[in-house]
Write a protein that holds these residues in place. Structure first.
Motif, mmCIF file in Angstrom:
data_model
loop_
_atom_site.group_PDB
_atom_site.id
_atom_site.type_symbol
_atom_site.label_atom_id
_atom_site.label_comp_id
_atom_site.label_asym_id
_atom_site.label_seq_id
_atom_site.Cartn_x
_atom_site.Cartn_y
_atom_site.Cartn_z
ATOM 1 N N ASP A 43 0.843 -1.203 0.000
ATOM 2 C CA ASP A 43 0.000 0.000 0.000
ATOM 3 C C ASP A 43 0.873 1.246 0.000
ATOM 4 O O ASP A 43 1.942 1.264 0.627
ATOM 5 N N LEU A 44 0.412 2.299 -0.634
ATOM 6 C CA LEU A 44 1.043 3.606 -0.495
ATOM 7 C C LEU A 44 0.639 4.143 0.869
ATOM 8 O O LEU A 44 -0.555 4.169 1.200
ATOM 9 N N VAL A 45 1.596 4.530 1.683
ATOM 10 C CA VAL A 45 1.298 4.968 3.048
ATOM 11 C C VAL A 45 1.280 6.492 3.081
ATOM 12 O O VAL A 45 2.305 7.143 2.902
ATOM 13 N N THR A 46 0.091 7.041 3.320
ATOM 14 C CA THR A 46 -0.075 8.493 3.300
ATOM 15 C C THR A 46 -0.388 9.080 4.667
ATOM 16 O O THR A 46 -0.402 10.299 4.816
ATOM 17 N N THR A 47 -0.651 8.214 5.675
ATOM 18 C CA THR A 47 -1.060 8.734 6.983
ATOM 19 C C THR A 47 -0.362 8.030 8.140
ATOM 20 O O THR A 47 -0.004 6.863 8.057
ATOM 21 N N ASP A 48 -0.193 8.793 9.207
ATOM 22 C CA ASP A 48 0.211 8.285 10.513
ATOM 23 C C ASP A 48 -1.081 8.149 11.310
ATOM 24 O O ASP A 48 -2.084 8.797 10.997
ATOM 25 N N HIS A 49 -1.082 7.324 12.355
ATOM 26 C CA HIS A 49 -2.337 6.985 13.032
ATOM 27 C C HIS A 49 -2.188 7.058 14.544
ATOM 28 O O HIS A 49 -1.326 6.392 15.116
ATOM 29 N N PHE A 50 -3.055 7.842 15.168
ATOM 30 C CA PHE A 50 -3.157 7.911 16.615
ATOM 31 C C PHE A 50 -4.289 6.990 17.038
ATOM 32 O O PHE A 50 -5.418 7.118 16.555
ATOM 33 N N VAL A 51 -4.006 6.065 17.940
ATOM 34 C CA VAL A 51 -4.996 5.075 18.345
ATOM 35 C C VAL A 51 -5.883 5.653 19.453
ATOM 36 O O VAL A 51 -5.415 5.938 20.551
ATOM 37 N N VAL A 52 -7.164 5.819 19.120
ATOM 38 C CA VAL A 52 -8.155 6.293 20.085
ATOM 39 C C VAL A 52 -8.699 5.106 20.873
ATOM 40 O O VAL A 52 -8.876 5.172 22.080
ATOM 41 N N LYS A 53 -8.961 4.004 20.144
ATOM 42 C CA LYS A 53 -9.551 2.820 20.770
ATOM 43 C C LYS A 53 -9.066 1.592 20.032
ATOM 44 O O LYS A 53 -8.953 1.582 18.812
ATOM 45 N N GLY A 54 -8.751 0.531 20.793
ATOM 46 C CA GLY A 54 -8.396 -0.740 20.182
ATOM 47 C C GLY A 54 -6.917 -1.057 20.236
ATOM 48 O O GLY A 54 -6.142 -0.368 20.893
ATOM 49 N N LEU A 55 -6.552 -2.113 19.513
ATOM 50 C CA LEU A 55 -5.196 -2.646 19.551
ATOM 51 C C LEU A 55 -4.810 -3.139 18.166
ATOM 52 O O LEU A 55 -5.584 -3.835 17.515
ATOM 53 N N LEU A 56 -3.599 -2.755 17.734
ATOM 54 C CA LEU A 56 -3.080 -3.153 16.431
ATOM 55 C C LEU A 56 -1.702 -3.763 16.584
ATOM 56 O O LEU A 56 -1.047 -3.594 17.614
ATOM 57 N N LYS A 57 -1.260 -4.437 15.506
ATOM 58 C CA LYS A 57 0.123 -4.926 15.465
ATOM 59 C C LYS A 57 0.716 -4.589 14.108
ATOM 60 O O LYS A 57 0.038 -4.631 13.085
ATOM 61 N N ALA A 58 1.991 -4.235 14.145
ATOM 62 C CA ALA A 58 2.762 -4.006 12.926
ATOM 63 C C ALA A 58 3.705 -5.186 12.772
ATOM 64 O O ALA A 58 4.419 -5.551 13.710
ATOM 65 N N SER A 59 3.692 -5.793 11.584
ATOM 66 C CA SER A 59 4.513 -6.984 11.382
ATOM 67 C C SER A 59 5.122 -6.996 9.987
ATOM 68 O O SER A 59 4.664 -6.303 9.073
ATOM 69 N N PHE A 60 6.140 -7.809 9.874
ATOM 70 C CA PHE A 60 6.834 -8.040 8.618
ATOM 71 C C PHE A 60 6.868 -9.545 8.390
ATOM 72 O O PHE A 60 7.167 -10.302 9.307
ATOM 73 N N THR A 61 6.548 -9.961 7.185
ATOM 74 C CA THR A 61 6.610 -11.383 6.850
ATOM 75 C C THR A 61 7.832 -11.608 5.968
ATOM 76 O O THR A 61 7.960 -10.997 4.902
ATOM 77 N N ASN A 62 8.746 -12.476 6.425
ATOM 78 C CA ASN A 62 9.985 -12.703 5.671
ATOM 79 C C ASN A 62 9.739 -13.623 4.476
ATOM 80 O O ASN A 62 8.621 -14.093 4.256
ATOM 81 N N ASN A 63 10.795 -13.882 3.708
ATOM 82 C CA ASN A 63 10.682 -14.699 2.492
ATOM 83 C C ASN A 63 10.239 -16.126 2.767
ATOM 84 O O ASN A 63 9.727 -16.801 1.878
ATOM 85 N N ASP A 64 10.449 -16.607 4.002
ATOM 86 C CA ASP A 64 10.022 -17.963 4.373
ATOM 87 C C ASP A 64 8.577 -17.999 4.868
ATOM 88 O O ASP A 64 8.091 -19.053 5.288
#
Length: 187
Positions: A43-64
């Motif tokens: 995705d083209l990333v155009t925004t930063d995000h302030f979390v008001v409610k909830g829970l997220l995770k940022a992850s990277f998936t390797n070649n394997d």
């Protein structure tokens, strides 16, 4: 008015009602359901995000195909693929919702505009960036120097609420251990 965002800014710099309303006018709101992606790799990333409610995770998936979790973000935290956001390029990370989420989105254009117009906001984002660099350095050093038990105890001490909100398989991935190892550490 978004009290959570105002309180977040005012931990670093006081704001008048007029200043805060002007700042808030530069944000948009986004609501997502559990398991939806905020950002997907490519995705083209155009925004930063302030979390008001909830829970997220940022992850990277390797070649394997192995997922590596870089960050969790809950209320009062910021999350994005920062490399892609600041360079206005495609995401290399996936950011998805562990819970239903409400975020306030700030485009890079609006961030730069606010920083140019308001010293308080430039100061705020400089302080947040510095704290983020420190946290990232501490995470890297922990991964390099600490054993699994020490990393587990450090996470438990710093973010105890994560243990009630995040499935053990995700905590294990974040800590760089197997689910079985995490079970041994937590017993």
């Amino acid at each position: 008015m978004n009290a959570e965002l105002r309180q977040h800014f005012e931990k670093i710099t006081p704001l008048t009602d007029q200043e805060f309303n002007y700042i808030l006018s530069h944000f948009t709101t986004k609501k997502l359901k559990k398991h939806q992606f905020l950002i997907q790799e490519g995705d083209l990333v155009t925004t930063d995000h302030f979390v008001v409610k909830g829970l997220l995770k940022a992850s990277f998936t390797n070649n394997d195909g192995k997922e590596h979790i870089l960050q969790f973000a809950m209320e009062d935290w910021w999350i994005s693929d920062f490399q892609a956001y600041f360079n206005q390029t495609e995401a290399t990370l996936n950011i998805d919702c562990i819970e239903a989420v409400e975020v306030l989105c700030l485009s890079l254009t609006n961030r730069e505009k606010l920083c140019a117009e308001m010293h308080k906001i430039e100061h705020f984002f400089r302080r947040k960036s510095n704290l983020g660099y420190i946290a990232l350095q501490n995470r890297i050093l922990s991964l390099l120097n600490n054993n699994a038990k020490e990393r587990y105890e450090e996470l438990l001490k710093n973010y105890p609420s994560l243990f009630q909100r995040v499935p053990k398989t995700l905590l294990a991935s974040y800590l760089g251990v197997s689910r079985e190892t995490l079970s041994r550490l937590s017993s």
